[in-house]
Enzyme design. Structure first.
Site, PDB file in Angstrom:
ATOM      1  N   TRP A 157       0.677  -0.991   0.170  1.00  0.00           N
ATOM      2  CA  TRP A 157       0.109   0.103   0.187  1.00  0.00           C
ATOM      3  C   TRP A 157       0.902   1.190   0.130  1.00  0.00           C
ATOM      4  O   TRP A 157       1.607   1.568   0.964  1.00  0.00           O
ATOM      5  CB  TRP A 157      -0.737   0.127   1.310  1.00  0.00           C
ATOM      6  CG  TRP A 157      -1.706  -1.046   1.268  1.00  0.00           C
ATOM      7  CD1 TRP A 157      -3.260  -1.247   0.628  1.00  0.00           C
ATOM      8  CD2 TRP A 157      -1.648  -2.405   2.082  1.00  0.00           C
ATOM      9  NE1 TRP A 157      -3.738  -2.387   1.066  1.00  0.00           N
ATOM     10  CE2 TRP A 157      -2.987  -3.229   1.712  1.00  0.00           C
ATOM     11  CE3 TRP A 157      -0.569  -2.911   2.621  1.00  0.00           C
ATOM     12  CZ2 TRP A 157      -3.042  -4.470   2.194  1.00  0.00           C
ATOM     13  CZ3 TRP A 157      -0.662  -4.217   3.292  1.00  0.00           C
ATOM     14  CH2 TRP A 157      -1.940  -5.067   2.833  1.00  0.00           C
ATOM     15  N   HIS A 176      -6.978   1.585   2.373  1.00  0.00           N
ATOM     16  CA  HIS A 176      -7.985   0.461   2.306  1.00  0.00           C
ATOM     17  C   HIS A 176      -9.167   0.627   3.380  1.00  0.00           C
ATOM     18  O   HIS A 176      -9.020   1.580   4.170  1.00  0.00           O
ATOM     19  CB  HIS A 176      -7.390  -0.880   2.229  1.00  0.00           C
ATOM     20  CG  HIS A 176      -6.665  -1.276   3.649  1.00  0.00           C
ATOM     21  ND1 HIS A 176      -5.972  -2.498   3.788  1.00  0.00           N
ATOM     22  CD2 HIS A 176      -6.163  -0.500   4.902  1.00  0.00           C
ATOM     23  CE1 HIS A 176      -5.453  -2.544   5.063  1.00  0.00           C
ATOM     24  NE2 HIS A 176      -5.498  -1.211   5.351  1.00  0.00           N
ATOM     25  N   ARG A 202      -4.240   5.932  -2.571  1.00  0.00           N
ATOM     26  CA  ARG A 202      -2.920   5.104  -2.753  1.00  0.00           C
ATOM     27  C   ARG A 202      -1.835   5.967  -3.584  1.00  0.00           C
ATOM     28  O   ARG A 202      -2.193   6.682  -4.567  1.00  0.00           O
ATOM     29  CB  ARG A 202      -2.796   3.912  -3.612  1.00  0.00           C
ATOM     30  CG  ARG A 202      -3.878   2.983  -3.079  1.00  0.00           C
ATOM     31  CD  ARG A 202      -3.315   1.686  -2.443  1.00  0.00           C
ATOM     32  NE  ARG A 202      -4.226   1.022  -1.832  1.00  0.00           N
ATOM     33  CZ  ARG A 202      -4.631  -0.428  -1.871  1.00  0.00           C
ATOM     34  NH1 ARG A 202      -4.073  -1.113  -3.116  1.00  0.00           N
ATOM     35  NH2 ARG A 202      -5.577  -1.041  -1.352  1.00  0.00           N
ATOM     36  N   GLN A 216     -13.439   1.360  -2.353  1.00  0.00           N
ATOM     37  CA  GLN A 216     -13.718  -0.480  -2.047  1.00  0.00           C
ATOM     38  C   GLN A 216     -15.128  -0.368  -1.080  1.00  0.00           C
ATOM     39  O   GLN A 216     -15.657   0.527  -0.635  1.00  0.00           O
ATOM     40  CB  GLN A 216     -12.434  -0.459  -1.085  1.00  0.00           C
ATOM     41  CG  GLN A 216     -11.274  -0.763  -1.683  1.00  0.00           C
ATOM     42  CD  GLN A 216      -9.975  -1.223  -0.771  1.00  0.00           C
ATOM     43  OE1 GLN A 216     -10.165  -0.912   0.372  1.00  0.00           O
ATOM     44  NE2 GLN A 216      -9.056  -1.916  -1.558  1.00  0.00           N
ATOM     45  N   VAL A 259      -5.569 -11.810   7.233  1.00  0.00           N
ATOM     46  CA  VAL A 259      -6.445 -13.053   7.129  1.00  0.00           C
ATOM     47  C   VAL A 259      -5.706 -14.134   7.028  1.00  0.00           C
ATOM     48  O   VAL A 259      -4.619 -14.184   6.557  1.00  0.00           O
ATOM     49  CB  VAL A 259      -7.377 -12.969   5.708  1.00  0.00           C
ATOM     50  CG1 VAL A 259      -8.502 -12.001   5.605  1.00  0.00           C
ATOM     51  CG2 VAL A 259      -6.609 -12.476   4.385  1.00  0.00           C
ATOM     52  N   ALA A 313     -13.493 -11.563   5.867  1.00  0.00           N
ATOM     53  CA  ALA A 313     -13.637 -10.178   5.337  1.00  0.00           C
ATOM     54  C   ALA A 313     -13.205 -10.330   3.918  1.00  0.00           C
ATOM     55  O   ALA A 313     -12.445 -11.272   3.520  1.00  0.00           O
ATOM     56  CB  ALA A 313     -12.352  -9.518   6.384  1.00  0.00           C
TER      57      ALA A 313
HETATM   58  N1  PHE Z   1      -7.696  -4.260   2.274  1.00  0.00           N
HETATM   59  C1  PHE Z   1      -7.099  -5.274   1.115  1.00  0.00           C
HETATM   60  C2  PHE Z   1      -6.847  -4.306   0.197  1.00  0.00           C
HETATM   61  O1  PHE Z   1      -6.700  -3.191   0.108  1.00  0.00           O
HETATM   62  C3  PHE Z   1      -8.307  -6.031   0.595  1.00  0.00           C
HETATM   63  C4  PHE Z   1      -8.900  -7.110   1.585  1.00  0.00           C
HETATM   64  C5  PHE Z   1      -9.689  -6.909   2.542  1.00  0.00           C
HETATM   65  C6  PHE Z   1      -8.218  -8.330   1.742  1.00  0.00           C
HETATM   66  C7  PHE Z   1     -10.060  -7.887   3.421  1.00  0.00           C
HETATM   67  C8  PHE Z   1      -8.325  -9.511   2.623  1.00  0.00           C
HETATM   68  C9  PHE Z   1      -9.382  -9.063   3.531  1.00  0.00           C
HETATM   69  O2  PHE Z   1      -5.990  -4.854  -0.798  1.00  0.00           O
END
Ligand code: PHE
Length: 345
Positions: A157, A176, A202, A216, A259, A313
């Site tokens: 990121w 995010h 970003r 998102q 995750v 998630a």
């Molecule tokens: N937050 C991650 C992204 O911005 C996406 C994501 C969300 C991945 C939730 C796993 C679980 O790329």
């Protein structure tokens, strides 16, 4: 100097002034008498060559005529201006029988249309729509999501850091919507299901599929007995409702520190129905979104005991969904305010 007939001159001048129909014409006439080389100007400037007796008489007459012409000109000027005004008022008069001009009405942006559709579908499956701040702390954006300080994963990121003077905690524009997972856990008792639609930022070069800002939709479901099956079931159901038909999906392993296990969810290619084409690079699948089972450290950061609670998630790209829906090839079209693009929705 030959004899000057002042009364003839006066009649002539008055007649001409009265006949002038516009200001330009009036000016030309005025100059003819009182301009630098005007008739009366010349008389006045030649006075010095005259014998004394004549000089004062002619001078008086010339000056009298001068002031008469000036007054006449002024009168005519006012009359002409008034006339112009009346005429323009006439032009503005309203013809009540004409059909009215419709004021242009605005309409919803394609991203808003798609967001609302997504919200509606998830709400129908028991999810609440939740918001979080655009300006985040380093803690919520990274640390609480199990992303260690010097871990190379942070490079995933590219972050806009904010300049700070007083505040000790480092602030940034959220990269995010995942920080809202922890924010929500802190304030609510499970079980819960939420989605978090919102803007993220970003610090990276933009191209047809990347911009420095995009949308998102975070999804989070926490309960006592949630498995990957629930996750896939919800996503499949969402896609079926969103695209109005059954859409094949698959999970592949994917890495995100927050995750475990982590997945990438792919959908069968819309264009070739899985046979392989240029859109899907001949694989038959297109990436939809990443997701996975919430990491125990994230549950802990949110104040939940991983022994009692578990969940999934995901982070869906709203722009991606909108691009799929409307077959749009360039993400930047959503943000540059071009009416030729926006008016199509
Ligand atoms: N937050 C991650 C992204 O911005 C996406 C994501 C969300 C991945 C939730 C796993 C679980 O790329």
């Amino acid at each position: 100097m030959e004899r000057i007939n002042f009364s003839l001159l006066r009649n002539k001048a008055e007649k001409e002034i009265k006949r002038a129909t516009d200001l330009e014409e009036l000016n030309v006439i005025f100059k003819k008498y009182l301009g630098k080389k005007g008739i009366i100007t010349q008389i006045l400037s030649s006075l010095k060559n005259l014998p004394k007796e004549k000089r004062s008489k002619i001078g008086r007459q010339a000056n009298l005529l001068k002031s008469i012409i000036e007054k006449e000109k002024e009168k005519r000027e006012i009359a002409i201006k008034k006339q112009i005004e009346q005429e323009s008022e006439k032009d503005e008069s309203i013809d009540v029988t004409l059909p009215a001009k419709r004021p242009e009405t605005g309409h919803l942006h394609p991203l808003t249309l798609v967001r609302r559709k997504v919200e509606k579908i998830f709400e129908s499956m028991g999810f609440c729509v939740v918001q979080g701040p655009h300006i985040e702390t380093e803690w919520y954006n990274f640390d609480a999501l199990n992303i260690p300080k010097d871990h190379p994963a942070r490079d995933l990121w590219d972050t806009f850091w904010l300049d700070q003077k007083r505040n000790k905690e480092k602030l940034l524009l959220r990269t995010h919507t995942s920080p809202v997972q922890v924010r929500y856990m802190e304030k609510h008792n499970p079980p819960f299901r939420i989605i978090v639609p919102g803007r993220v930022f970003r610090h990276e070069a933009s191209d047809a599929s990347h911009d420095i800002q995009f949308y998102q939709v975070e999804g989070l479901m926490i309960d006592t007995d949630i498995s990957v099956t629930n996750f896939k079931g919800i996503i499949d159901q969402f896609l079926r409702k969103f695209f109005n038909r059954k859409i094949k999906t698959r999970l592949r392993p994917g890495y995100f520190p927050f995750v475990e296990p982590g997945f990438e969810i792919d959908v069968q290619c819309f264009i070739c129905q899985g046979k392989g084409c240029s859109t899907c690079s001949q694989t038959g699948w297109v990436e939809l979104c990443p997701g996975g089972m919430v990491h125990p450290n994230v549950l802990k950061a949110g104040g939940l005991n991983p022994k009692n609670w578990q969940g999934f998630a995901f982070g869906m790209g709203l722009d991606r969904l909108a691009m799929m829906t409307y077959k749009i090839g360039d993400i930047r079209l959503f943000y540059n305010g071009d009416l030729r693009f926006l008016k199509q929705f």
